[in-house]
Scaffold this active site. Structure first.
Site, short mmCIF file in Angstrom:
data_model
loop_
_atom_site.label_atom_id
_atom_site.label_comp_id
_atom_site.label_asym_id
_atom_site.label_seq_id
_atom_site.Cartn_x
_atom_site.Cartn_y
_atom_site.Cartn_z
N LYS A 218 62.74 90.48 27.07
CA LYS A 218 63.38 89.25 27.52
C LYS A 218 63.89 88.44 26.32
CE LYS A 218 62.79 89.76 31.98
NZ LYS A 218 61.74 89.16 32.81
N ARG A 251 55.25 95.08 33.64
CA ARG A 251 56.54 95.73 33.90
C ARG A 251 57.29 95.84 32.57
NH1 ARG A 251 61.83 94.41 35.44
NH2 ARG A 251 62.71 95.78 37.05
#
Length: 270
Positions: A218, A251
């Site tokens: 991210k 994840r």
């Protein structure tokens, strides 16, 4: 249809969920997995590296992204799911028609970034199938979610939302023991919000359902090192911190690195 085991039995902490984005604009793989052979090869490689499940998605949810039709999403994911028959797979979708077809192809978990708000028929599809379900928090929609996200208290607001959506799912006939929850790192949150959610993860763990964390690559992590996206090393660091605070499913994109780091973290924790 046999009754599924509770999700915490199927995915004991820490379990790694490998990500395969079958989209042209994925921030993590630049559209590589839009083609069938690379997507399937990568998925099997993730499983060999220790992933507990592979999460296949055919609609981008990166900031600023637009939606795609049911037909286009199915065109992208159906061949991949068919080739992965027999493997542990989840479908990252908010569309009932896509979830229904994916379940026919053997998928065991529906990962819905809208938490059953995007398609009124999805809850019924999940309930009828008796499959696992992940409910995620997102502020707004992908196209606009990062424009100016604001909260009075991000953790308490995300917790309230997840409790509400869990209650909605159960009322729709979905077994509570099959549901996990995702605070939605990067989905309508600033870097400070993202770090606060992990820092106070015990507040979300207190809901009583397994927590999924998707910090991998991210942009929040990229900002720490001056990059557009987070490196594998930064992603692993965030995942270990999340596991240490109670996350069950991580994840990730770099499966082997996460599996090894989390095994070490678990050994240290005892």
């Amino acid at each position: 249809m046999s009754k599924r085991a509770p999700i915490e039995d199927r995915f004991p902490a820490p379990s790694v969920m490998g990500v395969i984005n079958v989209t042209p604009d994925s921030f993590s793989d630049g559209g590589l997995h839009l083609r069938l052979e690379p997507a399937v090869t990568e998925a099997w490689g993730m499983l060999e590296a220790g992933a507990a499940i592979i999460d296949v998605g055919g609609e981008s949810t990166r900031p600023g992204s637009e939606g795609v039709s049911v037909e286009e999403e199915l065109r992208r994911v159906e061949p991949v799911l068919a080739d992965l028959g027999g493997a542990p797979v989840s479908i990252d979708t908010s569309k009932a028609a896509v979830a229904r077809r994916a379940l026919d192809l053997g998928v065991e978990l529906v990962n819905d970034v809208t938490a059953l708000r995007g398609d009124p028929e999805l809850a019924g599809v999940v309930a009828d199938a008796g499959c696992y379900l992940c409910l995620m928090h997102m502020l707004g929609e992908p196209r606009t979610m990062q424009e100016d996200p604001r909260y009075d208290d991000v953790v308490s607001e995300v917790k309230c939302f997840l409790e509400d959506r869990l209650a909605f799912a159960v009322a729709a006939g979905i077994r509570e023991e099959l549901v996990c929850l995702d605070p939605g790192i990067g989905f309508g949150k600033t870097a400070a919000h993202n770090f606060e959610l992990v820092r106070r993860l015990d507040d979300l763990v207190a809901i009583g359902r397994p927590i999924v964390i998707g910090f991998s690559r991210k942009s929040t992590l990229g900002k720490l090192t001056g990059q557009a996206t987070g490196s594998a090393a930064a992603s692993v660091g965030a995942a270990v911190a999340a596991f240490d605070r109670g996350a069950t499913i991580l994840r990730v994109h770099d499966v082997r690195e996460h599996v090894e780091a989390l095994a070490a973290a678990k050994a240290v924790a005892g």
